[in-house]
Scaffold this motif. Structure first.
Motif, PDB file in Angstrom:
ATOM      1  N   LEU A 195       0.830  -1.212   0.000  1.00 53.24           N
ATOM      2  CA  LEU A 195       0.000   0.000   0.000  1.00 53.24           C
ATOM      3  C   LEU A 195       0.861   1.258   0.000  1.00 53.24           C
ATOM      4  O   LEU A 195       0.533   2.253  -0.674  1.00 53.24           O
ATOM      5  CB  LEU A 195      -0.924  -0.013   1.215  1.00 53.24           C
ATOM      6  N   THR A 196       1.959   1.233   0.733  1.00 46.18           N
ATOM      7  CA  THR A 196       2.863   2.389   0.747  1.00 46.18           C
ATOM      8  C   THR A 196       3.455   2.642  -0.635  1.00 46.18           C
ATOM      9  O   THR A 196       3.550   3.798  -1.087  1.00 46.18           O
ATOM     10  CB  THR A 196       3.986   2.160   1.769  1.00 46.18           C
ATOM     11  N   GLU A 199       0.838   4.290  -2.797  1.00 50.97           N
ATOM     12  CA  GLU A 199       0.666   5.712  -2.476  1.00 50.97           C
ATOM     13  C   GLU A 199       1.836   6.547  -2.984  1.00 50.97           C
ATOM     14  O   GLU A 199       1.652   7.702  -3.389  1.00 50.97           O
ATOM     15  CB  GLU A 199       0.509   5.877  -0.968  1.00 50.97           C
ATOM     16  N   ILE A 202       1.346   7.409  -6.735  1.00 49.04           N
ATOM     17  CA  ILE A 202       0.181   8.209  -7.141  1.00 49.04           C
ATOM     18  C   ILE A 202       0.588   9.505  -7.849  1.00 49.04           C
ATOM     19  O   ILE A 202       0.016   9.850  -8.895  1.00 49.04           O
ATOM     20  CB  ILE A 202      -0.725   8.498  -5.918  1.00 49.04           C
ATOM     21  N   ARG A 211      -5.684   9.256 -10.343  1.00 52.94           N
ATOM     22  CA  ARG A 211      -5.018   9.563  -9.068  1.00 52.94           C
ATOM     23  C   ARG A 211      -6.039   9.638  -7.946  1.00 52.94           C
ATOM     24  O   ARG A 211      -5.816   9.127  -6.839  1.00 52.94           O
ATOM     25  CB  ARG A 211      -4.256  10.888  -9.182  1.00 52.94           C
ATOM     26  N   THR A 215      -6.283   7.029  -4.732  1.00 57.91           N
ATOM     27  CA  THR A 215      -6.194   7.600  -3.384  1.00 57.91           C
ATOM     28  C   THR A 215      -7.392   7.186  -2.539  1.00 57.91           C
ATOM     29  O   THR A 215      -7.250   6.841  -1.353  1.00 57.91           O
ATOM     30  CB  THR A 215      -6.109   9.133  -3.466  1.00 57.91           C
ATOM     31  N   CYS A 218      -7.027   3.489  -1.467  1.00 64.88           N
ATOM     32  CA  CYS A 218      -6.026   3.340  -0.399  1.00 64.88           C
ATOM     33  C   CYS A 218      -6.565   3.865   0.931  1.00 64.88           C
ATOM     34  O   CYS A 218      -6.330   3.257   1.988  1.00 64.88           O
ATOM     35  CB  CYS A 218      -4.748   4.079  -0.780  1.00 64.88           C
ATOM     36  N   ASN A 219      -7.297   4.974   0.895  1.00 67.11           N
ATOM     37  CA  ASN A 219      -7.869   5.520   2.131  1.00 67.11           C
ATOM     38  C   ASN A 219      -8.912   4.572   2.721  1.00 67.11           C
ATOM     39  O   ASN A 219      -8.994   4.406   3.948  1.00 67.11           O
ATOM     40  CB  ASN A 219      -8.497   6.888   1.858  1.00 67.11           C
ATOM     41  N   HIS A 222      -7.066   1.802   4.483  1.00 71.53           N
ATOM     42  CA  HIS A 222      -6.468   2.274   5.733  1.00 71.53           C
ATOM     43  C   HIS A 222      -7.516   2.444   6.826  1.00 71.53           C
ATOM     44  O   HIS A 222      -7.213   2.248   8.012  1.00 71.53           O
ATOM     45  CB  HIS A 222      -5.739   3.599   5.503  1.00 71.53           C
TER      46      HIS A 222
END
Length: 360
Positions: A195-196, A199, A202, A211, A215, A218-219, A222
């Motif tokens: 995941l890092t 990000e 992006i 993009r 995002t 990924c949010n 998280h």
């Protein structure tokens, strides 16, 4: 012979049929036909009847079964722990041998019918995939057993490290659940790194809409939310071009994705990329074959195995939930083209991390 000629000459000269003596007759018999030693032998062979052969074989088989049962009772009564190991080993060996025969039969049919791997049925494809992984581990055991007396050390290592050295056929039911949890824990350890990396890439994506979508996904992950099927499919173009397509993934991403797929990360980047491509392509082909077969045709164990292969720890999830998740996975996979398989590879993380609170 000289005497016989003399006798015939005398008989012709005197004109009388003189009967030859016994000595001459015997010599004539010797000269014409030779001696006959004993009476003529019979050409008939004395064979055992088929019924007697069958009864003898049946008797031997029955006695062998009785001895085998007595041996098992002896081991179970006097060496219970060893008997458990012996039973598991023999059962595992029979299962592995049956898998080998089935794989050989599938390969023979492929050769006779001139068909490729992706043209097989789902169960045949899955059997060959799993058997090839099992054979790889068995070959490693065979190699380290080659040196003299090394087999004793190998048996000791297999006893203390069954997860690393033995295939699933030689695991107890308790070990199967325990080892699957361990493997899934190893998979999940790579999820934050994947995941890092996503990000970090992006800003390199040229399309603003892509993009934003990446995002958002990924949010959601998280914050413990499961992305929807449409959220994943909206990223198709993002994973088919630089920097997230299969040919442009960085080394750190390749290593993390290899750990997520339970593949060794300790290889050069070009080998990691090749193995990930092959592994993802096989899963994509399996998905197409499974969609053709139908999830409803799978047994409970087949459903759980299919989910586990695709990143979901199905050992602690109900069967119906697994079928639902697998159906959604197939919607994503069957919508992807070959150039978009990087999304399918990342979907192991994106679509399984937060399903039904499996995140720990």
């Amino acid at each position: 012979m000289a005497l016989s000629r003399v006798w015939w000459a005398r008989a012709t000269f005197w004109g009388s049929a003189v009967t030859p003596g016994p000595f001459v007759t015997r010599r004539l018999q010797l000269g014409c036909s030779g001696l006959v030693w004993g009476a003529p032998r019979s050409s008939k062979l004395h064979l055992i009847p088929k019924a007697d052969v069958k009864s003898l074989v049946s008797y031997v088989v029955d006695k062998t079964k009785v001895i085998h049962e007595k041996y098992h009772r002896f081991l179970g009564r006097n060496f219970p722990r060893f008997y458990v190991m012996y039973t598991i080993f023999m059962k595992g060996f029979r299962m592995l041998w049956a898998d080998a025969k089935k794989a050989r039969r599938i390969k023979a049919n492929m050769w006779k019918q001139n068909i490729k791997f992706h043209q097989l049925s789902y169960r045949d494809m899955e059997h060959l995939r799993q058997f090839s992984r099992d054979v790889t581990k068995c070959i490693f055991i065979g190699i380290i057993s080659i040196p003299p007396f090394a087999n004793y050390l190998v048996f000791l290592l297999m006893y203390f490290f069954p997860r690393q050295l033995l295939v699933r056929h030689f695991w107890t039911p308790k070990q199967q659940t325990e080892f699957l949890d361990i493997y899934h824990t190893l998979q999940r350890q790579s999820h934050p790194e994947i995941l890092t990396c996503l990000e970090m890439t992006i800003p390199a994506i040229s399309d603003a809409g892509l993009r934003w979508h990446l995002t958002e996904v990924c949010n959601k992950i998280h914050h413990g939310t499961q992305p929807a099927v449409n959220d994943i499919l909206a990223l198709r173009e993002c994973f088919s071009n630089r920097p997230l397509d299969m040919n442009h993934l960085q080394t750190l991403q390749l290593k993390a994705l290899s750990r997520a797929m339970l593949l060794t990360p300790h290889l050069p980047p070009f080998l990691l990329r090749s193995r990930l491509k092959n592994h993802t392509t096989v899963i994509h082909q399996l998905d197409k074959a499974l969609a053709k077969l139908g999830i409803g045709e799978l047994t409970a164990q087949e459903v759980k195995s299919a989910c586990y292969l695709r990143g979901l720890n199905s050992t602690h999830i109900a069967e119906e939930r697994c079928r639902t998740w697998l159906g959604e996975w197939l919607q994503i996979s069957c919508s992807l083209k070959e150039a978009e398989l990087s999304l399918l590879l990342h979907n192991v993380v994106l679509f399984s991390t937060n399903y039904l609170g499996t995140r720990r």
